[in-house]
Scaffold this motif. Structure first.
Motif, PDB file in Angstrom:
ATOM      1  N   LYS A 130       1.192  -1.273  -0.138  1.00  0.00           N
ATOM      2  CA  LYS A 130       0.106   0.219  -0.204  1.00  0.00           C
ATOM      3  C   LYS A 130       0.731   1.261   0.234  1.00  0.00           C
ATOM      4  O   LYS A 130      -0.085   2.439  -0.384  1.00  0.00           O
ATOM      5  CB  LYS A 130      -1.030   0.225   0.536  1.00  0.00           C
ATOM      6  CG  LYS A 130      -1.964  -1.032   0.919  1.00  0.00           C
ATOM      7  CD  LYS A 130      -2.659  -0.989   2.483  1.00  0.00           C
ATOM      8  CE  LYS A 130      -4.375  -2.339   2.369  1.00  0.00           C
ATOM      9  NZ  LYS A 130      -4.950  -1.766   3.443  1.00  0.00           N
ATOM     10  N   THR A 131       2.065   1.429   0.118  1.00  0.00           N
ATOM     11  CA  THR A 131       2.513   1.972   0.436  1.00  0.00           C
ATOM     12  C   THR A 131       4.400   2.465   0.024  1.00  0.00           C
ATOM     13  O   THR A 131       5.402   3.582  -0.632  1.00  0.00           O
ATOM     14  CB  THR A 131       3.272   3.045   1.762  1.00  0.00           C
ATOM     15  OG1 THR A 131       3.974   1.544   2.783  1.00  0.00           O
ATOM     16  CG2 THR A 131       2.145   2.977   2.832  1.00  0.00           C
ATOM     17  N   ALA A 132       4.695   0.738  -0.308  1.00  0.00           N
ATOM     18  CA  ALA A 132       6.357   0.695  -1.147  1.00  0.00           C
ATOM     19  C   ALA A 132       6.083  -0.004  -2.394  1.00  0.00           C
ATOM     20  O   ALA A 132       5.500  -0.894  -2.259  1.00  0.00           O
ATOM     21  CB  ALA A 132       6.830  -0.018   0.098  1.00  0.00           C
ATOM     22  N   PRO A 133       5.944   0.865  -3.203  1.00  0.00           N
ATOM     23  CA  PRO A 133       5.843  -0.137  -5.185  1.00  0.00           C
ATOM     24  C   PRO A 133       6.785  -1.080  -4.811  1.00  0.00           C
ATOM     25  O   PRO A 133       6.547  -1.976  -5.587  1.00  0.00           O
ATOM     26  CB  PRO A 133       7.033   0.788  -6.174  1.00  0.00           C
ATOM     27  CG  PRO A 133       6.986   2.670  -4.952  1.00  0.00           C
ATOM     28  CD  PRO A 133       7.110   2.016  -3.592  1.00  0.00           C
ATOM     29  N   TYR A 134       7.607  -1.549  -4.117  1.00  0.00           N
ATOM     30  CA  TYR A 134       8.558  -2.674  -4.105  1.00  0.00           C
ATOM     31  C   TYR A 134       8.178  -3.450  -4.028  1.00  0.00           C
ATOM     32  O   TYR A 134       7.912  -4.912  -4.139  1.00  0.00           O
ATOM     33  CB  TYR A 134      10.134  -2.666  -3.659  1.00  0.00           C
ATOM     34  CG  TYR A 134      11.243  -1.927  -4.228  1.00  0.00           C
ATOM     35  CD1 TYR A 134      11.893  -2.783  -5.344  1.00  0.00           C
ATOM     36  CD2 TYR A 134      10.899  -0.243  -4.377  1.00  0.00           C
ATOM     37  CE1 TYR A 134      12.309  -1.950  -5.739  1.00  0.00           C
ATOM     38  CE2 TYR A 134      12.222   0.271  -5.318  1.00  0.00           C
ATOM     39  CZ  TYR A 134      12.887  -0.890  -6.248  1.00  0.00           C
ATOM     40  OH  TYR A 134      13.953  -0.493  -6.907  1.00  0.00           O
ATOM     41  N   ASP A 159       7.157  -1.483   6.489  1.00  0.00           N
ATOM     42  CA  ASP A 159       7.050  -0.268   6.501  1.00  0.00           C
ATOM     43  C   ASP A 159       7.738   0.114   5.513  1.00  0.00           C
ATOM     44  O   ASP A 159       6.858   1.570   4.209  1.00  0.00           O
ATOM     45  CB  ASP A 159       6.514   0.570   7.554  1.00  0.00           C
ATOM     46  CG  ASP A 159       5.932   0.973   8.409  1.00  0.00           C
ATOM     47  OD1 ASP A 159       5.163  -0.432   8.895  1.00  0.00           O
ATOM     48  OD2 ASP A 159       6.417   0.609   9.492  1.00  0.00           O
ATOM     49  N   SER A 160       8.348  -0.028   4.719  1.00  0.00           N
ATOM     50  CA  SER A 160       8.919   0.154   4.011  1.00  0.00           C
ATOM     51  C   SER A 160      10.085  -0.606   3.900  1.00  0.00           C
ATOM     52  O   SER A 160      10.048  -1.716   3.837  1.00  0.00           O
ATOM     53  CB  SER A 160      10.459   1.763   4.053  1.00  0.00           C
ATOM     54  OG  SER A 160      11.433   1.053   5.097  1.00  0.00           O
ATOM     55  N   ILE A 161      11.018  -0.471   2.091  1.00  0.00           N
ATOM     56  CA  ILE A 161      12.047  -1.766   1.826  1.00  0.00           C
ATOM     57  C   ILE A 161      12.849  -1.480   2.341  1.00  0.00           C
ATOM     58  O   ILE A 161      13.866  -3.165   2.619  1.00  0.00           O
ATOM     59  CB  ILE A 161      11.777  -1.000  -0.096  1.00  0.00           C
ATOM     60  CG1 ILE A 161      12.932  -2.694  -0.411  1.00  0.00           C
ATOM     61  CG2 ILE A 161      13.344   0.017   0.002  1.00  0.00           C
ATOM     62  CD1 ILE A 161      12.048  -3.480  -1.013  1.00  0.00           C
ATOM     63  N   ALA A 162      13.702  -0.321   2.617  1.00  0.00           N
ATOM     64  CA  ALA A 162      14.555  -0.487   3.601  1.00  0.00           C
ATOM     65  C   ALA A 162      14.358  -1.197   5.719  1.00  0.00           C
ATOM     66  O   ALA A 162      14.994  -2.377   5.507  1.00  0.00           O
ATOM     67  CB  ALA A 162      14.307   0.699   4.363  1.00  0.00           C
TER      68      ALA A 162
END
Length: 245
Positions: A130-134, A159-162
């Motif tokens: 929902k929030t990260a293109p990856y 929450d992120s790709i990181a």
């Protein structure tokens, strides 16, 4: 209060910078090297706040003081342009990302599709679609393999790709869908890696745009020009991105 805290935090990170960047988390290592090269080439200082594209987009919509947005997709920069928060004519693709399935365990992914279908694992990491293109790309891969629904109970979402990468690096997930650039920046054993065929997911066209807050900032425009330079393209490609139009 939360909005005020965010504003103060962002202002603090940008203090002393000539240009303030909102940058997708997958681009952290690449972005840091680009910032150093930009300073050497121009004498100007850039500061970056890294996070998921969706969350950065929301911050910009709520008035966060950024000059340039470097997303991991094209949709959010396009929306900002349509909503008058991005300067028309400044949006372009600065990198095309590559999705990989990765595990620190050597030999684990010799037959990656078979391994995924076997469900011989307890946790598989992906970024939040929902929030990260990856994360969206990872979802497309699993849908293509008819595994999205069967693996729901085994997915751990970053929450992120990181954060997704950290889940795998710290053994909180046995493997995960991450960016090739993160593996290139990894200082330890590469482990096992599946470069997912590009036909399995939509192109990850990472776009940058000059924000209206930075429209009168010469350093912001200079940063965007730098991103198109051979120096910048060489750095970006070294981290595993494609820069060809």
């Amino acid at each position: 209060m939360a909005g005020l805290a965010l504003w103060l935090a962002l202002c603090g990170t940008a203090r002393g910078a000539d240009v303030r960047l909102a940058v997708a988390a997958n681009f952290t290592d690449t972005g840091n090297e680009l910032i150093a090269a930009f300073a050497e080439a121009t004498g100007r200082q850039a500061s970056a706040s890294y996070g998921s594209t969706g969350k950065l987009y929301a911050q910009i919509r709520h008035g966060a003081p950024f000059d340039v947005f470097m997303a991991a997709d094209r949709r959010r920069p396009e929306l900002l342009e349509d909503n008058g928060l991005g300067v028309k004519g400044t949006r372009f693709t600065y990198a095309r990302g590559q999705l990989v399935l990765w595990s620190p365990q050597s030999g684990l992914l010799e037959a990656p599709e078979t391994w995924l279908a076997s469900k011989d694992f307890t946790r598989l990491a992906i970024a939040n679609p929902k929030t990260a293109p990856y994360g969206m790309a990872a979802r497309e891969v699993l849908i293509r393999l008819d595994l999205w629904a069967p693996l729901q109970q085994r997915l751990v979402r970053g929450d992120s790709i990181a954060q997704t990468f950290q889940f795998v690096a710290t053994a909180n997930a046995q493997a995960g869908f991450v960016a090739l650039s993160q593996i290139r920046a990894w200082n330890e054993n590469e482990g096992s890696l599946w470069r997912i065929p590009s036909a399995y997911y939509s192109p990850i066209n990472q776009q940058a745009i000059l924000l209206t807050r930075g429209e009168r900032n010469p350093a912001a425009r200079q940063w965007l020009e730098f991103l198109r330079s051979e120096t910048a393209r060489s750095i970006i490609e070294r981290y595993g991105y494609d820069t060809r139009n």
